[in-house]
Design a protein around this motif. Structure first.
Motif, PDB file in Angstrom:
ATOM      1  N   LEU A 201     -17.590 -91.160 -82.399  1.00  0.00           N
ATOM      2  CA  LEU A 201     -16.783 -92.059 -82.913  1.00  0.00           C
ATOM      3  C   LEU A 201     -15.724 -92.522 -83.324  1.00  0.00           C
ATOM      4  N   THR A 202     -14.865 -93.563 -82.343  1.00  0.00           N
ATOM      5  CA  THR A 202     -13.731 -93.476 -82.157  1.00  0.00           C
ATOM      6  C   THR A 202     -12.596 -94.779 -82.878  1.00  0.00           C
ATOM      7  N   THR A 203     -11.468 -94.606 -82.674  1.00  0.00           N
ATOM      8  CA  THR A 203     -10.785 -94.984 -83.040  1.00  0.00           C
ATOM      9  C   THR A 203      -9.644 -95.902 -82.406  1.00  0.00           C
ATOM     10  N   TRP A 204      -9.660 -97.431 -82.494  1.00  0.00           N
ATOM     11  CA  TRP A 204      -8.576 -97.710 -82.457  1.00  0.00           C
ATOM     12  C   TRP A 204      -7.649 -98.642 -82.489  1.00  0.00           C
ATOM     13  N   THR A 205      -6.719 -99.306 -82.473  1.00  0.00           N
ATOM     14  CA  THR A 205      -5.596 -99.458 -82.630  1.00  0.00           C
ATOM     15  C   THR A 205      -5.175-101.083 -82.270  1.00  0.00           C
ATOM     16  N   ASP A 206      -4.010-101.263 -82.935  1.00  0.00           N
ATOM     17  CA  ASP A 206      -4.226-102.925 -81.933  1.00  0.00           C
ATOM     18  C   ASP A 206      -3.302-102.339 -80.880  1.00  0.00           C
ATOM     19  N   GLN A 207      -2.868-101.437 -80.595  1.00  0.00           N
ATOM     20  CA  GLN A 207      -2.328-100.751 -79.251  1.00  0.00           C
ATOM     21  C   GLN A 207      -2.979-100.427 -78.270  1.00  0.00           C
ATOM     22  N   ASP A 208      -4.346 -99.996 -78.592  1.00  0.00           N
ATOM     23  CA  ASP A 208      -5.682-100.076 -77.454  1.00  0.00           C
ATOM     24  C   ASP A 208      -6.426-101.544 -77.389  1.00  0.00           C
TER      25      ASP A 208
END
Length: 262
Positions: A201-208
């Motif tokens: 389970l990977t979390t991405w923010t707007d920076q990713d």
């Protein structure tokens, strides 16, 4: 076949709160559950994987609590999941959400099929799937009741449009929204729930992601909520019908005709 299923966490009850300034639903700290239509999309994806092989990837946008819903989806059979979570996404309407999801799908890459539930029960728009298809310039089919792989490059979709059923052939990659009538979502067994906790389970923010800041969050949302309110309760005087069934039926028909309902 690599399938991405976009899912949404919706309120778990009717006891919700709204931001007093933006009038948007406050999702932080909200008890949630998976959108019911998305369960059908996951089931459709898992069945396709069982038929032709491949993997099922979940994708959702929301606060950190959305991870629980993603684990539920992996317990249903999905192989991995991505969560898009950032304060920069707050206030995104369907247009901004579709854009953000499309950019995440581009980053995941090598996608054959993108599935959505028919609509989300908290807003009932049914817009995000078609928006993602438009952003990615992919063919789409909505209201699918059956998805059948034809060959490595095509699927056949039966669309339930109410009065009629339409059969279409889509060239992959494509976007499909799935009706509840398409299947019966499988039960999350205790073993599957345990296994879901070990899946990626990977979390991405707007920076990713590669994003245009003017197209996300409140700034990228042309939809404006002017007011949110509960309708005033109304009371109507009950009109009793005669006890005799025939007389009651006639009286009811007279009332309906007088109101122009027949």
């Amino acid at each position: 076949m690599k399938i991405v299923v976009c899912i949404k966490q919706v309120p778990g009850s009717n006891r919700v709160s709204f931001d007093p300034i933006t009038h948007n639903l406050v999702r932080e700290g909200m008890a949630g559950r998976m959108n019911p239509f998305d369960e059908n999309a996951i089931e459709a994806a898992v069945r396709l994987r069982e038929q032709v092989g491949g993997e099922v990837v979940l994708l959702s946008m929301g606060p950190d609590a959305t991870k629980e819903t993603l684990h539920d989806g992996m317990a249903m059979g999905a192989d991995s999941a991505y969560l898009l979570s950032s304060r920069a996404f707050a206030g995104s309407d369907t247009l901004a959400t579709g854009y953000i999801l499309a950019q995440a799908i581009r980053k995941i890459g090598a996608i054959d099929l993108i599935l959505f539930g028919r609509q989300a029960v908290d807003a009932d728009t049914g817009q995000v799937g078609p928006i993602v298809a438009t952003e990615l310039d992919l063919p789409q089919a909505t209201f699918a009741e059956k998805i059948q792989p034809l060959d490595a490059q095509h699927v056949v979709v039966n669309r339930d449009l109410g009065a009629v059923t339409q059969t279409v052939q889509l060239t992959l990659p494509a976007v499909i929204t799935v009706r509840a009538e398409a299947n019966q979502p499988r039960y999350e067994s205790p073993v599957a729930i345990q296994q879901s906790l070990t899946k990626p389970l990977t979390t991405w923010t707007d920076q990713d992601l590669t994003l245009d800041a003017s197209r996300i969050g409140q700034a990228g949302s042309p939809t404006i909520v002017r007011k949110v309110y509960a309708p005033e309760p109304t009371t109507r005087a009950a009109k009793p019908l005669p006890q005799d069934p025939k007389e009651a039926a006639k009286a009811l028909l007279d009332i309906l005709q007088a109101q122009g309902l027949l």
